[in-house]
Scaffold this active site. Structure first.
Site, mmCIF file in Angstrom:
data_model
loop_
_atom_site.group_PDB
_atom_site.id
_atom_site.type_symbol
_atom_site.label_atom_id
_atom_site.label_comp_id
_atom_site.label_asym_id
_atom_site.label_seq_id
_atom_site.Cartn_x
_atom_site.Cartn_y
_atom_site.Cartn_z
ATOM 1 N N ARG A 103 34.878 67.117 42.161
ATOM 2 C CA ARG A 103 36.533 66.546 42.283
ATOM 3 C C ARG A 103 36.612 64.639 42.467
ATOM 4 O O ARG A 103 37.619 64.439 41.575
ATOM 5 C CB ARG A 103 36.714 67.325 43.630
ATOM 6 C CG ARG A 103 38.251 67.413 43.759
ATOM 7 C CD ARG A 103 39.541 68.342 42.758
ATOM 8 N NE ARG A 103 40.081 67.914 42.040
ATOM 9 C CZ ARG A 103 40.415 68.261 40.770
ATOM 10 N NH1 ARG A 103 39.984 70.071 39.749
ATOM 11 N NH2 ARG A 103 40.450 66.900 40.055
ATOM 12 N N LYS A 138 52.635 46.934 41.784
ATOM 13 C CA LYS A 138 52.956 48.168 42.294
ATOM 14 C C LYS A 138 51.832 49.048 42.473
ATOM 15 O O LYS A 138 51.881 50.325 41.127
ATOM 16 C CB LYS A 138 54.083 48.816 41.889
ATOM 17 C CG LYS A 138 55.825 47.954 42.026
ATOM 18 C CD LYS A 138 56.518 48.478 41.013
ATOM 19 C CE LYS A 138 57.705 47.068 42.259
ATOM 20 N NZ LYS A 138 59.248 47.829 40.539
ATOM 21 N N LYS A 170 60.718 35.152 44.791
ATOM 22 C CA LYS A 170 61.915 36.308 45.421
ATOM 23 C C LYS A 170 62.970 35.696 45.894
ATOM 24 O O LYS A 170 62.863 35.330 46.422
ATOM 25 C CB LYS A 170 61.547 37.283 45.090
ATOM 26 C CG LYS A 170 60.197 38.000 44.861
ATOM 27 C CD LYS A 170 59.303 39.822 44.570
ATOM 28 C CE LYS A 170 59.763 40.297 44.467
ATOM 29 N NZ LYS A 170 59.780 40.387 42.414
ATOM 30 N N GLU A 198 61.106 34.081 40.233
ATOM 31 C CA GLU A 198 62.232 34.818 40.131
ATOM 32 C C GLU A 198 63.850 34.399 40.004
ATOM 33 O O GLU A 198 63.935 34.669 40.815
ATOM 34 C CB GLU A 198 62.391 36.267 40.845
ATOM 35 C CG GLU A 198 63.432 37.694 40.514
ATOM 36 C CD GLU A 198 63.675 38.227 41.548
ATOM 37 O OE1 GLU A 198 62.247 39.846 41.545
ATOM 38 O OE2 GLU A 198 64.025 38.408 42.765
ATOM 39 N N ASP A 219 64.723 38.646 36.014
ATOM 40 C CA ASP A 219 65.036 40.165 36.660
ATOM 41 C C ASP A 219 66.152 40.652 36.551
ATOM 42 O O ASP A 219 67.205 40.171 36.349
ATOM 43 C CB ASP A 219 64.595 39.607 38.928
ATOM 44 C CG ASP A 219 64.880 41.069 39.054
ATOM 45 O OD1 ASP A 219 64.008 41.888 38.781
ATOM 46 O OD2 ASP A 219 65.995 41.478 39.612
#
Length: 282
Positions: A103, A138, A170, A198, A219
């Site tokens: 597994r 991510k 950002k 960004e 963005d």
């Protein structure tokens, strides 16, 4: 099979921790009760759908951890695009060990091959545009090195590995710093070499560049706005389109002339590849 080495990734530690999670305190009680200790299996890992293969050497490490004398033959290499029905690994060894490792080995190959397969579809979608596909941060906690290996296997390039290898300014950084230019100047003053900024409006481009940005992340801009931004930048720094990019939209985005397109879905949303492992008595 060539020994697997991935910078910053502890393969032995990963295998040991994964098996420990599965075995717990009692071990594989089913195999211990049902399978004779001397039984041997032969097995074939195969794919039931077309995939780009990733993670075979890690699967091998799971089997070898429990049966150092297991015989394993790789039928393909990581990065190979194979049709449904293709054999990936052939294995022969102690039956109990093979069942216990099954597994963990399958989960890893299914997950990484799923990422590599999805990545390749995005790479193919922008072929000929001149744009390069990037992944993002991510990723599943603890699996970043492996997942970014899988995106490279599928043909993408890695973006930042973490928070340490480049500054990425950002909107929240900008809000606290008091503006794009102020945020960039602080990063420059800190001696940071790679400063990704960004921007989500055209009027932020020149202030970011003038302050010292080395890479602009454009963005959630529509293609027409992306073209305007790329023209304004005029090759002074690399440009990157990001935000909500899908397989059906990436070609139009890449055609705007951006240097890069980054896609979080590569790691965030890739389905597991349909891969199986069938055993028979040796």
């Amino acid at each position: 099979m060539t020994p697997f080495h991935l910078a910053g990734f502890d393969l032995d530690g990963f295998v040991a921790a994964t098996l420990a999670e599965d075995l717990g305190e009692g071990g594989d009680i089913t195999s211990a009760a049902v399978i004779p200790s001397g039984a041997r299996f032969v097995g074939v890992m195969d794919t039931r759908e077309p995939i780009v293969v990733a993670g075979l050497a890690i699967a091998e490490a799971f089997f070898r951890a429990l049966d150092p004398e297991v015989a394993i033959t790789a039928c393909v290499e990581d990065g190979a695009a194979v049709p449904a029905g293709s054999d990936l690994l052939r294995i022969e060894g102690r039956a109990r060990a093979m069942l216990t490792a099954e597994r963990s080995a399958l989960n890893t190959v299914q997950h990484l091959s799923g990422i590599a397969t999805l990545t390749r579809s995005y790479v193919d979608a922008i072929a000929g545009t001149g744009a390069t596909l990037l992944d993002t941060r991510k990723t599943i906690p603890g699996l970043r090195r492996l997942e970014k290996y899988a995106t490279r296997t599928g043909g993408a390039h890695n973006h930042r590995m973490g928070l340490w290898d480049a500054a990425m300014i950002k909107d929240n950084h900008v809000a606290v710093a008091g503006g794009v230019a102020a945020a960039v100047r602080r990063a420059v003053d800190a001696g940071i070499a790679r400063i990704i900024v960004e921007v989500d409006r055209i009027d932020q481009v020149e202030p970011a560049l003038a302050a010292g940005a080395t890479h602009l992340l454009l963005d959630n801009m529509a293609p027409a706005t992306l073209r305007e931004a790329v023209a304004l930048v005029a090759g002074r720094v690399p440009t990157e389109a990001s935000g909500g990019v899908r397989l059906d939209t990436i070609r139009a985005i890449a055609d705007t002339g951006v240097t890069y397109v980054s896609v979080g879905r590569l790691t965030q949303s890739a389905p597991a590849a349909d891969i199986g492992l069938d055993f028979s008595v040796a």
